[in-house]
Design an enzyme around this catalytic site. Sequence first.
Site, PDB file in Angstrom:
ATOM      1  CG  ASP A  64       1.895   2.304  -2.205  1.00 30.48           C
ATOM      2  OD1 ASP A  64       0.945   2.191  -3.266  1.00 30.48           O
ATOM      3  OD2 ASP A  64       1.668   2.810  -1.137  1.00 30.48           O
ATOM      4  CG  ASP A 110      -1.268   3.862  -1.508  1.00 31.67           C
ATOM      5  OD1 ASP A 110      -0.394   5.081  -1.621  1.00 31.67           O
ATOM      6  OD2 ASP A 110      -1.077   3.077  -0.318  1.00 31.67           O
ATOM      7  CG  HIS A 113      -2.245   5.649   5.990  1.00 35.77           C
ATOM      8  ND1 HIS A 113      -3.449   3.835   5.782  1.00 35.77           N
ATOM      9  CD2 HIS A 113      -1.440   5.316   5.278  1.00 35.77           C
ATOM     10  CE1 HIS A 113      -2.703   3.288   4.883  1.00 35.77           C
ATOM     11  NE2 HIS A 113      -1.154   4.054   4.331  1.00 35.77           N
ATOM     12  CG  HIS A 123      -0.089   0.519   2.481  1.00 30.86           C
ATOM     13  ND1 HIS A 123       1.245   1.472   1.628  1.00 30.86           N
ATOM     14  CD2 HIS A 123       0.566  -0.587   3.130  1.00 30.86           C
ATOM     15  CE1 HIS A 123       1.929   0.994   1.391  1.00 30.86           C
ATOM     16  NE2 HIS A 123       2.283  -0.020   2.603  1.00 30.86           N
TER      17      HIS A 123
END
Length: 356
Positions: free
Chosen positions: A283, A203, A166, A205
């Site tokens: 995750d 991931d 991110h 995200h």
Amino acid sequence: MATASSSIPQPRLPAATETVRRNRILSSKLYFDVPLAKVPVIYSPSYDIAFLGIEKLHPFDSSKWGRICQFLIKEGVLDKNRIVEPLEALKDDLLVVHSESYLASLKSSLNVSIIVEVPPVAFLPNWLVQKKVLYPFRKQVGGSILAAKLAKERGWAINVGGGFHHCSAEKGGGFCVYADITLCIQYAFVRLNISRVMIIDLDAHQGNGYEIDFSNDSRVYVLDMYNSQIYPFDYEAKRYIDHKVELVSGTKTKEYLEELDKALEVARNNFDPQLVIYNAGTDILDGDPLGRLKISPEGVAIRDEKVFRFAREKDIPLLMLTSGGYMKTSARVIADSITNLSKKRLIDMEVLQSRK
């Protein structure tokens, strides 16, 4: 779509800036020779974050990295004396991607607390934040950068940490302070004579940080498969994904693996990488409070196996980063997956061969 052409257009920085960046990379000590007696598994006890119990207020398991290695060592998969310890990424190393102003902003405990989302950090003295929070992250950045060199030499490498997807050159977020994926690739371009890199980001995200950084760079192909109903909702960054697979909350293992098979086939047909960076967040696990998918531990192991086979079939060096995972069970799942990769001979923890 990005192509495998040897004459791929590259975004141009001002000549002086490009020269400074190249000189910083060439003078960096983060690339160093690793004896063949070591395995390409990178970890330092400094990765783990513990200070005043504040880390317990954070959803991230800040001791995950050490426990992964403990499981592997206890089960005889990994010899602790053969683990590679990276160097810390220093200011000059980070300036390869980050600006002076961004790094200066991290001297404010308030700014750091916003990025890592632990409000009490804002009230701590900066020297303590540097030592207990940012230093561990800088060690992990050093690990991600070194992992590319080891992957090129050995065929594969695992940084038991990293994957701060991110964070972009000018902005941190989502617990990600430094842009280790962007840095890793920039170092590989210069030091490894590599011009085609594929990022496979699994991931839960979206990897919006490096997507922004490589928005105009066709040397980098991005396959990003993520839950579209959770953070970061970065619609600008989505424009720069070469192949995106947008999942919904509650996606289960069977559908997930079917979507992955199709995505890998698209990537295989559209790009010929010289290096694969695999962002292997856990995750996606069923029960993860932030990922909101429903993938079983066995599904994670199969996922990782598919990605490693993808690279092995084309003889492409692959480096794996452990990225996100917000349950105590993540460490066990990652260790089991690495054990499975070893059993399937997709990684070799014993016999090492130089690939120079």
